[in-house]
Write a protein that holds these residues in place. Structure first.
Motif, PDB file in Angstrom:
ATOM      1  N   ASP A 177       0.815  -1.216   0.000  1.00 18.74           N
ATOM      2  CA  ASP A 177       0.000   0.000   0.000  1.00 18.74           C
ATOM      3  C   ASP A 177       0.847   1.265   0.000  1.00 18.74           C
ATOM      4  OD1 ASP A 177      -2.515  -1.361   0.167  1.00 18.74           O
ATOM      5  OD2 ASP A 177      -2.046  -1.830   2.249  1.00 18.74           O
ATOM      6  N   THR A 193       1.185  -1.929  -6.887  1.00 15.14           N
ATOM      7  CA  THR A 193       0.072  -1.476  -6.052  1.00 15.14           C
ATOM      8  C   THR A 193      -0.931  -2.613  -5.874  1.00 15.14           C
ATOM      9  OG1 THR A 193      -1.843   0.002  -5.966  1.00 15.14           O
ATOM     10  CG2 THR A 193      -1.009  -0.548  -8.137  1.00 15.14           C
ATOM     11  N   VAL A 195      -3.969  -2.592  -6.121  1.00 16.94           N
ATOM     12  CA  VAL A 195      -5.058  -2.492  -7.096  1.00 16.94           C
ATOM     13  C   VAL A 195      -4.849  -3.473  -8.244  1.00 16.94           C
ATOM     14  CG1 VAL A 195      -6.214  -0.936  -8.708  1.00 16.94           C
ATOM     15  CG2 VAL A 195      -5.451  -0.084  -6.476  1.00 16.94           C
ATOM     16  N   ARG A 196      -3.598  -3.797  -8.535  1.00 15.63           N
ATOM     17  CA  ARG A 196      -3.275  -4.678  -9.658  1.00 15.63           C
ATOM     18  C   ARG A 196      -3.174  -6.148  -9.253  1.00 15.63           C
ATOM     19  NH1 ARG A 196       1.723  -2.621 -13.080  1.00 15.63           N
ATOM     20  NH2 ARG A 196       0.940  -4.362 -14.339  1.00 15.63           N
TER      21      ARG A 196
END
Length: 626
Positions: A177, A193, A195-196
């Motif tokens: 993070d 990240t 998110v991926r």
């Protein structure tokens, strides 16, 4: 090739390693000669050493075997055998110097020093090369599990380093993070990240995610694990610090905050000496003896030294548990414990138990109490709570017991659920019997929720916190009255001792407690913060799930809101209208007929017609302010 190497025995591998070590002896001598005598006569000097070479090889073979060097595994060589290899090289250098002197060959002493150093380096180098070759062959024969490490801090990087040489696991990337780490490469692995994550799982064909974030709170880790598991990947976390240092017992000894911590007021205390005269040297029967209230009644009754305590319980496990506990407490007491496995809805068994043990006091705590469960099982709830109370109370009157006390609930007042209606029906049954005969003193004690009892809200919240949340609250407006089980039972025993017949006692539980406030207290007492709009980075979220069938926003303590004080400041009495003898006979006849026919709709209709203030839950919901 790997299969061939795997088929070799340990002895065969040791012979190969010894042969390699011996082959390195002339190579090291040749290298030393080239270093010392270039460019004039390195080969001639090396040839002159041939007479001493067999003796040197024999000595090296003997010393190496005695030191166990050929038997050391490649992956353990650096940690366990490097020092012994240095000793072997020094002895080889000294031996070569001694043999050269004996043979009369003239060589500078630096040659033997160079031989020892080069021999040591060659052995280590060949072991390292062999290790990488064998590891490469092993990996090709048995591919490693590809893992993603969640957390690129100190713990994550140390984990990646430790797994770099692992036989079955291969770290391929980090996710973190921390934006300052994203896009960097740490110990050869890229940092992405979170998110991926879904993209990375597919890109790298990842089998497992390792969570390496010990500094994050347990709830945050639990949320991350839940999110990753939804992506269809296996997730594992590092052991806790206590496990790493061998202090698992310390973790086991940590316990959650006791429920009484959340009461918000001082618990009431009653001196049992004041009431024990009503229970001492008597035979006392407690129905529902294995429940939260029933078991505490049993414990406190023992302090009054009854002659006999009859434990009446439907659940075999609950009866076994309380019987074992009380058996240890009564070992030094002259008190007889009698476990009875049965239901209060069985008139034959109830009659026989009261007669055989000559019961003098009945404390009736047996009931189905969980509102949502009884709401979807109305026939079972009405049978147990209403018919069971009538059977036990009626047989107690016939047996002329001294006292009969019904443990009731604040949910009996203007109920919106079958459980509350069944408790109000039970109260009407006891009031009816109290009005029709005078030998048995019938009384009722009504109170609210017990902190920490089975199925109650505090243990539920604590269990939800331990899982990382969310903590679920039905409605932010909900309030409930709370007592500790100890103070509730003390006041119940006091009220039962003070009763003269037909009273409905209500316990003073202080102000109603907002459930939202209670949820926050449970979260904070566990060392976490509440996650909401003001603190989006908090640990535990409070989730509103809506009222369950049968639940009210607030409970009430009496039908007419009129409380009459008694001799005890925490025990009040209410004067409420009951049914006449004819009405009671009629309603019980109708109820029995509906229950016998399995007609839930008819049973609900009887509740609607006869229970004062009863409102069907769905209708009550429509009347609530939005």
């Amino acid at each position: 090739m790997f299969q061939l190497l795997s088929s070799w025995s340990r002895k065969q591998k040791a012979v190969v390693f010894l042969a390699i070590d011996l082959a390195l002896v002339p190579l090291a001598l040749l290298f030393s000669c080239f270093v010392q005598f270039m460019p004039t006569m390195p080969l001639a000097t090396f040839v002159s050493l041939f007479p001493i070479l067999p003796y040197l090889l024999v000595l090296v073979a003997a010393v190496s075997t005695l030191m166990g060097l050929p038997s050391v595994q490649l992956r353990m060589y650096e940690r366990t055998a490097a020092g012994r290899t240095a000793v072997l090289a020094i002895l080889a250098g000294l031996t070569s110097a001694g043999l050269v002197w004996l043979a009369g060959i003239r060589l500078p002493y630096g040659t033997h020093v160079m031989f020892a150093v080069s021999y040591f380096i060659m052995i280590l180098a060949i072991r390292l090369v062999l290790f990488h070759i064998v590891s490469w062959l092993y990996l090709r024969a048995q591919p490693r599990r590809r893992v993603l490490i969640y957390g690129a801090g100190a713990t994550g990087t140390q984990l990646a380093q430790a797994l770099a040489a692992h036989e079955t696991i291969r770290p391929v990337a980090f996710v973190d993070d921390n934006m300052s780490l994203q896009g960097q490469t740490l110990i050869g692995l890229p940092v992405y990240t979170p998110v991926r994550t879904a993209e990375l799982l597919e890109k790298y064909n990842i089998d497992r995610v390792l969570l390496a974030m010990p500094s994050q709170s347990q709830p945050k880790q639990a949320r991350i694990v839940t999110r990753l598991q939804k992506l269809g990947v296996e997730v594992q976390a590092l052991p806790s610090f206590a496990q790493l240092i061998g202090e698992e017992e310390l973790v086991d000894k940590l316990t959650p905050v006791v429920p009484s911590h959340f009461l918000g007021r001082e618990a009431h205390a009653v001196e049992l000496n004041e009431v024990c005269s009503s229970y001492a040297q008597r035979t006392v029967l407690v129905s529902g003896a294995g429940g939260s209230i029933g078991s505490e009644l049993c414990r406190q009754i023992l302090a009054c030294r009854p002659k006999k305590l009859v434990l009446y319980e439907l659940s075999e496990l609950a009866l076994y548990t309380i019987y074992q506990e009380l058996g240890q407490l009564t070992e030094a007491m002259d008190i007889e414990l009698v476990p009875v496995l049965g239901s209060v809805t069985d008139p034959r068994q109830v009659r026989q138990v009261l007669s055989d043990h000559q019961v003098q006091v009945v404390l009736h705590a047996a009931a189905y109490k969980h509102v949502p469960l009884v709401e979807v099982n109305p026939l079972s709830g009405l049978t147990n709570n209403v018919l069971g109370t009538q059977i036990l109370a009626r047989e107690a009157a016939k047996a002329e017991v001294e006292r009969f006390l019904l443990v009731s609930s604040d949910k009996a007042v203007r109920p919106t659920n079958i459980m509350g209606a069944s408790k109000r029906f039970a109260e009407l049954v006891v009031q009816d019997l109290a009005a029709r005969q005078g030998k048995t003193i019938f009384s009722i004690v009504r109170f609210g929720n017990v902190l920490g009892s089975s199925g109650s809200v505090v243990p539920l919240f604590q269990e939800q916190v331990s899982r990382g949340g969310p903590v679920t609250v039905t409605d932010p407006r909900v309030k409930r009255y709370f007592m500790t089980v100890r103070e509730a039972v003390q006041l119940v025993l006091r009220a039962g001792a003070d009763a003269s017949g037909g009273e409905v006692f209500v316990l003073d539980m202080g102000p109603a407690v907002p459930i939202m406030q209670l949820a926050r207290q449970v979260i904070q007492s566990a060392g976490y913060t509440v996650r909401d709009e003001l603190t989006p980075e908090g640990d535990i979220e409070i989730q509103i799930i809506g009222l369950r069938p049968g639940e009210k926003i607030e409970e009430e303590l009496s039908l007419n809101n009129t409380m009459i004080r008694t001799d005890h400041p925490k025990i009040l009495r209410v004067d409420e209208q009951s049914l006449s003898e004819l009405e009671m006979a009629r309603v019980m006849r109708e109820l029995r007929h509906a229950l016998a026919g399995g007609n839930a709709a008819a049973a609900r209709g009887i509740v609607q017609n006869w229970i004062e203030g009863y409102v069907d839950w769905e209708i009550a919901q429509q009347k609530l302010p939005s």
